[in-house]
Design a protein around this motif. Structure first.
Motif, PDB file in Angstrom:
ATOM      1  N   LEU A  11       0.830  -1.208   0.000  1.00  0.00           N
ATOM      2  CA  LEU A  11       0.000   0.000   0.000  1.00  0.00           C
ATOM      3  C   LEU A  11       0.866   1.261   0.000  1.00  0.00           C
ATOM      4  O   LEU A  11       0.614   2.201  -0.756  1.00  0.00           O
ATOM      5  CB  LEU A  11      -0.938   0.009   1.203  1.00  0.00           C
ATOM      6  N   ILE A  12       1.878   1.262   0.834  1.00  0.00           N
ATOM      7  CA  ILE A  12       2.780   2.413   0.905  1.00  0.00           C
ATOM      8  C   ILE A  12       3.503   2.587  -0.428  1.00  0.00           C
ATOM      9  O   ILE A  12       3.596   3.697  -0.971  1.00  0.00           O
ATOM     10  CB  ILE A  12       3.779   2.253   2.065  1.00  0.00           C
ATOM     11  N   PHE A  15       1.133   3.913  -3.242  1.00  0.00           N
ATOM     12  CA  PHE A  15       0.855   5.340  -3.058  1.00  0.00           C
ATOM     13  C   PHE A  15       2.004   6.178  -3.604  1.00  0.00           C
ATOM     14  O   PHE A  15       1.798   7.122  -4.370  1.00  0.00           O
ATOM     15  CB  PHE A  15       0.614   5.661  -1.575  1.00  0.00           C
ATOM     16  N   HIS A  16       3.233   5.819  -3.235  1.00  0.00           N
ATOM     17  CA  HIS A  16       4.392   6.620  -3.633  1.00  0.00           C
ATOM     18  C   HIS A  16       4.790   6.430  -5.100  1.00  0.00           C
ATOM     19  O   HIS A  16       5.482   7.285  -5.656  1.00  0.00           O
ATOM     20  CB  HIS A  16       5.559   6.368  -2.688  1.00  0.00           C
ATOM     21  N   GLN A  17       4.326   5.376  -5.732  1.00  0.00           N
ATOM     22  CA  GLN A  17       4.554   5.226  -7.172  1.00  0.00           C
ATOM     23  C   GLN A  17       3.792   6.291  -7.952  1.00  0.00           C
ATOM     24  O   GLN A  17       4.211   6.683  -9.043  1.00  0.00           O
ATOM     25  CB  GLN A  17       4.095   3.850  -7.654  1.00  0.00           C
ATOM     26  N   TYR A  18       2.672   6.748  -7.429  1.00  0.00           N
ATOM     27  CA  TYR A  18       1.810   7.693  -8.134  1.00  0.00           C
ATOM     28  C   TYR A  18       1.866   9.112  -7.571  1.00  0.00           C
ATOM     29  O   TYR A  18       1.644  10.072  -8.310  1.00  0.00           O
ATOM     30  CB  TYR A  18       0.361   7.188  -8.137  1.00  0.00           C
ATOM     31  N   SER A  19       2.150   9.266  -6.289  1.00  0.00           N
ATOM     32  CA  SER A  19       2.178  10.603  -5.688  1.00  0.00           C
ATOM     33  C   SER A  19       3.413  11.367  -6.164  1.00  0.00           C
ATOM     34  O   SER A  19       4.462  10.788  -6.429  1.00  0.00           O
ATOM     35  CB  SER A  19       2.173  10.510  -4.163  1.00  0.00           C
ATOM     36  N   PHE A  74      -5.772   8.674   1.435  1.00  0.00           N
ATOM     37  CA  PHE A  74      -5.662   7.501   0.560  1.00  0.00           C
ATOM     38  C   PHE A  74      -6.034   6.236   1.321  1.00  0.00           C
ATOM     39  O   PHE A  74      -6.744   5.369   0.798  1.00  0.00           O
ATOM     40  CB  PHE A  74      -4.231   7.405   0.010  1.00  0.00           C
ATOM     41  N   MET A  75      -5.577   6.108   2.547  1.00  0.00           N
ATOM     42  CA  MET A  75      -5.886   4.917   3.345  1.00  0.00           C
ATOM     43  C   MET A  75      -7.378   4.847   3.669  1.00  0.00           C
ATOM     44  O   MET A  75      -7.944   3.755   3.743  1.00  0.00           O
ATOM     45  CB  MET A  75      -5.038   4.877   4.620  1.00  0.00           C
ATOM     46  N   THR A  76      -8.025   5.986   3.823  1.00  0.00           N
ATOM     47  CA  THR A  76      -9.480   6.008   3.983  1.00  0.00           C
ATOM     48  C   THR A  76     -10.138   5.436   2.739  1.00  0.00           C
ATOM     49  O   THR A  76     -11.067   4.628   2.822  1.00  0.00           O
ATOM     50  CB  THR A  76      -9.973   7.441   4.257  1.00  0.00           C
ATOM     51  N   PHE A  77      -9.640   5.842   1.571  1.00  0.00           N
ATOM     52  CA  PHE A  77     -10.142   5.329   0.296  1.00  0.00           C
ATOM     53  C   PHE A  77      -9.945   3.814   0.206  1.00  0.00           C
ATOM     54  O   PHE A  77     -10.863   3.078  -0.153  1.00  0.00           O
ATOM     55  CB  PHE A  77      -9.416   6.044  -0.849  1.00  0.00           C
TER      56      PHE A  77
END
Length: 92
Positions: A11-12, A15-19, A74-77
């Motif tokens: 998950l982490i 997220f960082h691949q796209y942020s 993002f984690m809420t999503f």
């Protein structure tokens, strides 16, 4: 590592691949979120191909009103998608 620890790491990493492709490396802009959803959740969220759907998702997630999605949002999503999938598969 355990299966759950691998999932957290994934998950982490996702997220960082796209942020930060277009700005702050710790947040997702709408366009980055759209690409993430298209690439990473295409089987679960097929209808999120239209910009209006992405706008609605971002509006729901953007708790601080900055127009971007930070990791907590993002984690809420992810929790919302996971809960919806669990409920769907439980009925099947």
């Amino acid at each position: 590592m355990s299966e759950l620890e691998n999932a957290v790491e994934a998950l982490i990493s996702v997220f960082h691949q796209y942020s930060g492709r277009e700005g702050d490396k710790h947040k997702l802009k709408k366009s980055e979120l759209k690409v993430l959803i298209s690439n990473e959740l295409s089987h679960f969220l097929e209808e999120v191909k239209e910009q209006e759907a992405v706008d609605k998702i971002m509006e729901t997630l953007d708790n601080d009103g900055d127009g971007e999605c930070d990791f907590q949002e993002f984690m809420t999503f992810v929790a919302m998608v996971t809960t919806a999938c669990h409920e769907f598969f439980e009925r099947e």
